[in-house]
Design an enzyme around this catalytic site. Structure first.
Site, short mmCIF file in Angstrom:
data_model
loop_
_atom_site.label_atom_id
_atom_site.label_comp_id
_atom_site.label_asym_id
_atom_site.label_seq_id
_atom_site.Cartn_x
_atom_site.Cartn_y
_atom_site.Cartn_z
N HIS A 1 -3.28 7.49 1.68
CA HIS A 1 -3.62 6.23 0.99
C HIS A 1 -4.71 5.81 1.80
O HIS A 1 -5.28 5.96 2.68
CB HIS A 1 -2.41 4.96 1.69
N CYS B 1 0.58 -1.18 -0.18
CA CYS B 1 0.05 -0.10 0.04
C CYS B 1 0.85 1.23 -0.06
O CYS B 1 0.31 2.45 -0.48
CB CYS B 1 -0.85 -0.22 1.26
N ASN C 1 -10.06 0.20 -0.79
CA ASN C 1 -8.45 0.20 -0.61
C ASN C 1 -7.96 -0.26 -2.30
O ASN C 1 -8.06 -1.53 -2.24
CB ASN C 1 -7.94 -0.68 0.36
N1 ACO Z 1 -19.28 -8.16 7.57
C1 ACO Z 1 -19.61 -8.49 8.89
N2 ACO Z 1 -18.87 -8.69 9.99
C2 ACO Z 1 -17.75 -8.97 10.00
C3 ACO Z 1 -17.27 -8.69 8.75
C4 ACO Z 1 -17.77 -8.29 7.48
N3 ACO Z 1 -17.32 -7.89 6.38
N4 ACO Z 1 -15.80 -9.02 8.95
C5 ACO Z 1 -15.48 -9.29 9.95
N5 ACO Z 1 -16.58 -9.24 10.73
C6 ACO Z 1 -17.16 -9.81 12.28
C7 ACO Z 1 -15.78 -10.77 12.86
O1 ACO Z 1 -16.54 -12.08 12.37
C8 ACO Z 1 -16.22 -10.32 14.26
O2 ACO Z 1 -17.26 -11.07 14.68
P1 ACO Z 1 -17.19 -11.83 15.91
O3 ACO Z 1 -17.32 -10.55 16.96
O4 ACO Z 1 -18.79 -12.49 15.97
O5 ACO Z 1 -16.14 -12.48 16.00
C9 ACO Z 1 -16.60 -8.93 14.21
O6 ACO Z 1 -17.03 -8.46 12.89
C10 ACO Z 1 -15.36 -8.03 14.55
O7 ACO Z 1 -14.21 -8.27 13.85
P2 ACO Z 1 -13.05 -7.57 13.69
O8 ACO Z 1 -11.84 -8.08 12.90
O9 ACO Z 1 -12.33 -7.50 15.02
O10 ACO Z 1 -13.41 -6.12 13.47
P3 ACO Z 1 -12.77 -4.63 13.40
O11 ACO Z 1 -13.63 -3.78 14.18
O12 ACO Z 1 -11.53 -4.76 13.91
O13 ACO Z 1 -12.93 -4.17 12.04
C11 ACO Z 1 -11.43 -3.99 10.14
C12 ACO Z 1 -12.15 -4.99 11.00
C13 ACO Z 1 -12.38 -2.71 9.41
C14 ACO Z 1 -10.62 -4.66 8.99
C15 ACO Z 1 -10.48 -3.14 10.84
O14 ACO Z 1 -9.89 -3.93 11.73
C16 ACO Z 1 -9.70 -2.28 10.24
O15 ACO Z 1 -10.14 -1.13 9.68
N6 ACO Z 1 -8.32 -2.57 10.06
C17 ACO Z 1 -7.35 -1.67 9.55
C18 ACO Z 1 -7.01 -2.60 8.49
C19 ACO Z 1 -7.05 -2.03 6.90
O16 ACO Z 1 -7.53 -1.20 6.61
N7 ACO Z 1 -6.20 -2.79 6.31
C20 ACO Z 1 -6.20 -2.31 4.99
C21 ACO Z 1 -4.81 -2.87 4.40
S1 ACO Z 1 -3.33 -2.28 5.34
C22 ACO Z 1 -3.40 -0.65 4.84
O17 ACO Z 1 -3.87 -0.31 3.67
C23 ACO Z 1 -3.33 0.56 6.02
#
Ligand code: ACO
Length: 323
Positions: free
Chosen positions: A250, A113, A280
């Protein structure tokens, strides 16, 4: 002092738009969950037979046309991608051939990224040391091909696309009043491999693999590292956060973008966001956002534009440009 001046931007997005609602029809997710956690509403997905090089060539052609430049005037192509057409040769050489450019050099940069920030820093260095007078810097990705479409935690986050800028050597005084790239900062820390990686490759599994991510952990590193690298880059240029006219981050996630903007004390209207409609697009996200904000007249000549990114590696960095 030689400065790399941004002459123009170009962009290309595949025709097919996939909304959150369409994804919710295929996997256990919802528009509400995706929008609330990421700000993403839709993404573009490349058609069968549409490769990273095709996207890159279209973005590059638009940038060249807007710069009033023919491919024969180019000395260099640096293409940032983690989704190359093939393991080798570099996708940049396919773009070179597509454009009809038969001289100069073309190669890929792989910093996931942060790829565009890295590629811009590399091209700027080659221009500054006299090895190139003109350069095309491209970010192009087909992340849809390395997504596990059964993993709802990752497949909803990414999209395909390409963006490009044309750089041309110009003269400056060596001060922040110069037009062009004023400073860049690059960092990586390979200890964080497991937070974001692809579980395949020519030397390991012999397959191209799928993206794996510990989203929460990536999130924790993002805002802190991004604000720090912006600060480091501002001080190299002798500028302060209040001097930034536009932050072009980004486009990973609206919450990361908003958090970084807040940490820097920037009002929302100085931060360019396209994540809502592009998702993304990894190395393509910054040049796509630059193209959007230059085409609609927000970014204007003479303004200070800060680019920043973090991603797999972890690798992160920033560039500051007087447009
Ligand atoms: N739809 C519905 N529910 C979902 C989804 C989805 N697409 N994906 C995960 N869940 C559920 C999980 O299973 C979990 O359920 P549970 O509590 O029953 O186990 C719950 O949602 C919470 O999951 P988490 O992974 O803990 O969710 P979080 O609040 O951390 O959000 C996310 C996930 C959006 C990926 C967040 O961590 C984030 O934004 N991280 C940054 C990562 C990123 O942007 N990466 C991109 C590449 S790196 C970069 O470019 C910077």
């Amino acid at each position: 002092m030689i400065r790399s001046i941004v002459e123009s931007c170009g962009a290309y997005l595949p025709e097919r738009v996939v909304t959150n609602a369409e994804l919710a029809g295929r996997i256990d997710t919802s528009d509400e969950w995706i929008v609330q956690r990421t700000g993403i509403r839709a993404r573009h997905i490349a058609a069968d037979g549409e490769f990273t090089s095709h996207l890159a060539t279209k973005a590059a052609s638009q940038a060249l046309q807007r710069a009033g430049m023919t491919p024969s005037a180019l000395d260099l192509i640096v293409l940032a991608t983690s989704t190359p057409d093939e393991t080798f040769p570099a996708t940049a050489t396919a773009v070179q051939a597509n454009l009809g450019m038969t001289r100069g050099a073309a190669f890929d940069v792989q910093a996931v990224c942060s790829g565009f920030v890295y590629a811009l820093a590399v091209a700027d260095s080659l221009i500054k040391n006299g090895m190139a007078g003109t350069a095309l810097v491209i970010g192009a990705e087909t992340f849809s091909r390395i997504l596990d479409w059964n993993d709802r935690g990752t497949c909803v986050l990414f999209g395909d696309g390409a963006g490009a800028v044309v750089l041309k050597a110009g003269q400056g005084q060596g001060t922040a009043a110069d037009r062009g790239v004023l400073a860049s900062t690059l960092h990586s820390d390979g200890r964080h491999h497991d937070l974001l990686y692809v579980d395949g490759g020519p030397s390991t599994t012999g397959t191209s693999g799928f993206l794996r991510m510990q989203g929460r952990e990536v999130f924790k590193h993002a805002v802190t590292n991004l604000a720090a690298v912006v600060g480091e880059t501002l001080s190299k240029a002798g500028l302060e956060a209040k001097d930034i006219d536009w932050l072009v981050p980004h486009q990973a996630n609206k919450r990361i973008i908003d958090g970084t903007g807040r940490k820097l004390g920037l009002p929302d209207d100085k931060v360019v966001q396209t994540v809502e409609r592009h998702a993304n697009t990894s190395a393509a996200s910054i040049p796509l956002a630059l193209e959007a904000a230059t085409s609609d007249g927000r970014i204007r000549r003479g303004q200070i534009v800060m680019l920043e990114a973090i991603g797999g590696g972890l690798a992160w960095g920033a560039n500051i440009i007087r447009w």
